[in-house]
Every structure is written in C-alpha cells, then in structure tokens.
Design a protein around this motif. Structure first.
Motif, PDB file in Angstrom:
ATOM      1  N   UNK A 116      71.343 -17.382  -5.036  1.00 55.37           N
ATOM      2  CA  UNK A 116      71.967 -18.887  -5.082  1.00 55.37           C
ATOM      3  C   UNK A 116      73.493 -18.843  -5.793  1.00 55.37           C
ATOM      4  N   UNK A 117      74.245 -17.847  -5.245  1.00 55.85           N
ATOM      5  CA  UNK A 117      75.681 -17.678  -5.548  1.00 55.85           C
ATOM      6  C   UNK A 117      75.877 -17.821  -7.032  1.00 55.85           C
ATOM      7  N   UNK A 118      75.061 -17.185  -7.762  1.00 58.75           N
ATOM      8  CA  UNK A 118      75.040 -16.740  -9.171  1.00 58.75           C
ATOM      9  C   UNK A 118      74.971 -18.279 -10.052  1.00 58.75           C
ATOM     10  N   UNK A 119      74.191 -19.209  -9.314  1.00 57.85           N
ATOM     11  CA  UNK A 119      74.109 -20.628 -10.089  1.00 57.85           C
ATOM     12  C   UNK A 119      73.186 -20.286 -11.071  1.00 57.85           C
ATOM     13  N   UNK A 120      73.150 -20.996 -12.291  1.00 58.73           N
ATOM     14  CA  UNK A 120      72.001 -20.973 -13.467  1.00 58.73           C
ATOM     15  C   UNK A 120      70.812 -21.550 -12.886  1.00 58.73           C
ATOM     16  N   UNK A 121      69.657 -20.928 -13.261  1.00 60.91           N
ATOM     17  CA  UNK A 121      68.320 -21.338 -12.738  1.00 60.91           C
ATOM     18  C   UNK A 121      67.559 -21.542 -14.101  1.00 60.91           C
ATOM     19  N   UNK A 122      66.447 -22.243 -13.980  1.00 59.42           N
ATOM     20  CA  UNK A 122      65.346 -22.059 -15.032  1.00 59.42           C
ATOM     21  C   UNK A 122      63.733 -22.485 -14.469  1.00 59.42           C
ATOM     22  N   UNK A 123      62.906 -21.877 -14.618  1.00 57.97           N
ATOM     23  CA  UNK A 123      61.719 -22.197 -14.222  1.00 57.97           C
ATOM     24  C   UNK A 123      60.869 -22.812 -15.242  1.00 57.97           C
ATOM     25  N   UNK A 124      60.100 -24.045 -14.736  1.00 60.66           N
ATOM     26  CA  UNK A 124      59.369 -24.828 -15.444  1.00 60.66           C
ATOM     27  C   UNK A 124      57.970 -24.805 -15.043  1.00 60.66           C
ATOM     28  N   UNK A 125      56.868 -25.304 -15.815  1.00 60.04           N
ATOM     29  CA  UNK A 125      55.390 -25.149 -15.428  1.00 60.04           C
ATOM     30  C   UNK A 125      54.693 -26.402 -16.167  1.00 60.04           C
ATOM     31  N   UNK A 126      54.007 -27.100 -15.233  1.00 65.22           N
ATOM     32  CA  UNK A 126      52.807 -28.267 -15.944  1.00 65.22           C
ATOM     33  C   UNK A 126      51.764 -27.933 -15.115  1.00 65.22           C
ATOM     34  N   UNK A 127      50.548 -27.782 -15.688  1.00 64.65           N
ATOM     35  CA  UNK A 127      49.182 -27.526 -15.062  1.00 64.65           C
ATOM     36  C   UNK A 127      49.124 -28.371 -13.827  1.00 64.65           C
ATOM     37  N   UNK A 128      49.294 -29.791 -14.043  1.00 65.91           N
ATOM     38  CA  UNK A 128      48.955 -30.727 -12.716  1.00 65.91           C
ATOM     39  C   UNK A 128      49.906 -30.789 -11.822  1.00 65.91           C
ATOM     40  N   UNK A 129      51.063 -29.841 -11.989  1.00 67.19           N
ATOM     41  CA  UNK A 129      52.241 -30.188 -10.998  1.00 67.19           C
ATOM     42  C   UNK A 129      52.513 -28.756 -10.373  1.00 67.19           C
ATOM     43  N   UNK A 130      52.238 -27.841 -11.204  1.00 67.83           N
ATOM     44  CA  UNK A 130      52.683 -26.281 -10.872  1.00 67.83           C
ATOM     45  C   UNK A 130      54.130 -26.073 -11.262  1.00 67.83           C
ATOM     46  N   UNK A 131      54.642 -25.077 -10.672  1.00 66.90           N
ATOM     47  CA  UNK A 131      55.879 -24.398 -10.881  1.00 66.90           C
ATOM     48  C   UNK A 131      57.295 -24.985 -10.433  1.00 66.90           C
ATOM     49  N   UNK A 132      58.128 -25.380 -11.003  1.00 64.79           N
ATOM     50  CA  UNK A 132      59.391 -25.837 -10.658  1.00 64.79           C
ATOM     51  C   UNK A 132      60.471 -25.195 -11.026  1.00 64.79           C
ATOM     52  N   UNK A 133      61.425 -24.861 -10.066  1.00 67.00           N
ATOM     53  CA  UNK A 133      62.716 -24.227 -10.418  1.00 67.00           C
ATOM     54  C   UNK A 133      64.004 -25.233 -10.357  1.00 67.00           C
TER      55      UNK A 133
END
Length: 144
Positions: A116-133
């Motif tokens: 993604x062109x060296x953009x900063x990312x971070x992943x998050x999780x919540x049991x009832x929604x799943x994985x979000x980047x």
C-alpha cells in the motif's frame, strides 16, 4: 465512533493466488495495476489486488508463503474466503482510539505496508465483527 472510516478493500485468504485470480476474472475482476503484487515478509504472505471496474470493489488476495503466516491457520480451518475489511482513515492514531473505545483490540503494532505504498497500517479485532485493517490514507489522496 467517527464516520471517516472509508472502505478500501476486502482481504481474501487464498491457497493459490493464480487459481483465485482466474476464478474472480469470471466475475469481472482485473488486476489493480496501481498496487503492486508482492511478498510481505511482515505477515509471511504474497499479495495481489484485484478490482472490479463496474463498481470499483477492491479485493486483496492473501496467500501464505510460510506455515506460520498470518493466514495459514485461517485456510486450515475454513478454506479460502474473506477475513478482513480494510478501511482508509485520515489519521491512524485518532481512528485507533475510536476503535479501542468501541472495544476493538489491536492485533498488530503500527506497520508500514509495502503493498500500500508504504502507508502505515494497523489491525484490530473484535469478536462480534472480526478483523479490521486501518490504512492511513488521507481523503485528499487517491486510493489507487
């Protein structure tokens, strides 16, 4: 929660990028040439972005390159399929605070994403929604 979360892509775990690309081409997907195909050693995966021009839906194909990759266990449990939603945000720190306030927990530190062109990312999780980047990609800059 803020409303500046803009859907960017659907992350799709696959065992074989080539075979999945061929299958999705039958649904109108083409390679997204503005985002390069590559290996991301941070997660032990090969990545390819496909886009469907009719509705601009972007899919990130994610194939493991090693047994301990971030998607190997997903494939072993349930086979190929969607497993995360990627959202562009103007300010990653502010968006991360909003997610934490909504009981999402970080699953990674902030990282630079080569695909993604060296953009900063971070992943998050919540049991009832799943994985979000989260992808720090300001509104004023084109997404592709």
């Amino acid at each position: 929660m803020t409303s500046d979360f803009r859907l960017h892509h659907v992350g799709w775990a696959v065992a074989n990028i080539g075979a999945t690309t061929e299958a999705l081409q039958a649904l109108g997907y083409v390679s997204e040439t503005t985002l390069p195909e590559m290996v991301d050693e941070n997660f032990g995966v090969s990545l390819r972005f496909l886009c469907r021009p009719s509705d601009h839906l972007l899919v990130e194909l994610v194939q493991p390159t090693r047994a301990d990759s971030s998607v190997s266990a997903l494939l072993a449990r349930g086979g190929a399929g969607p497993y995360h939603l990627g959202y562009c945000v103007d300010d990653l720190s502010a968006a991360a605070l909003n997610l934490r306030a909504g009981r999402f927990r970080p699953t990674t530190p902030r990282l630079y994403a080569p695909a993604l062109r060296m953009r900063q990312i971070q992943f998050f999780y919540r049991r009832d929604t799943g994985l979000i980047e989260l992808v720090e990609w300001p509104t004023a800059e084109p997404k592709t």
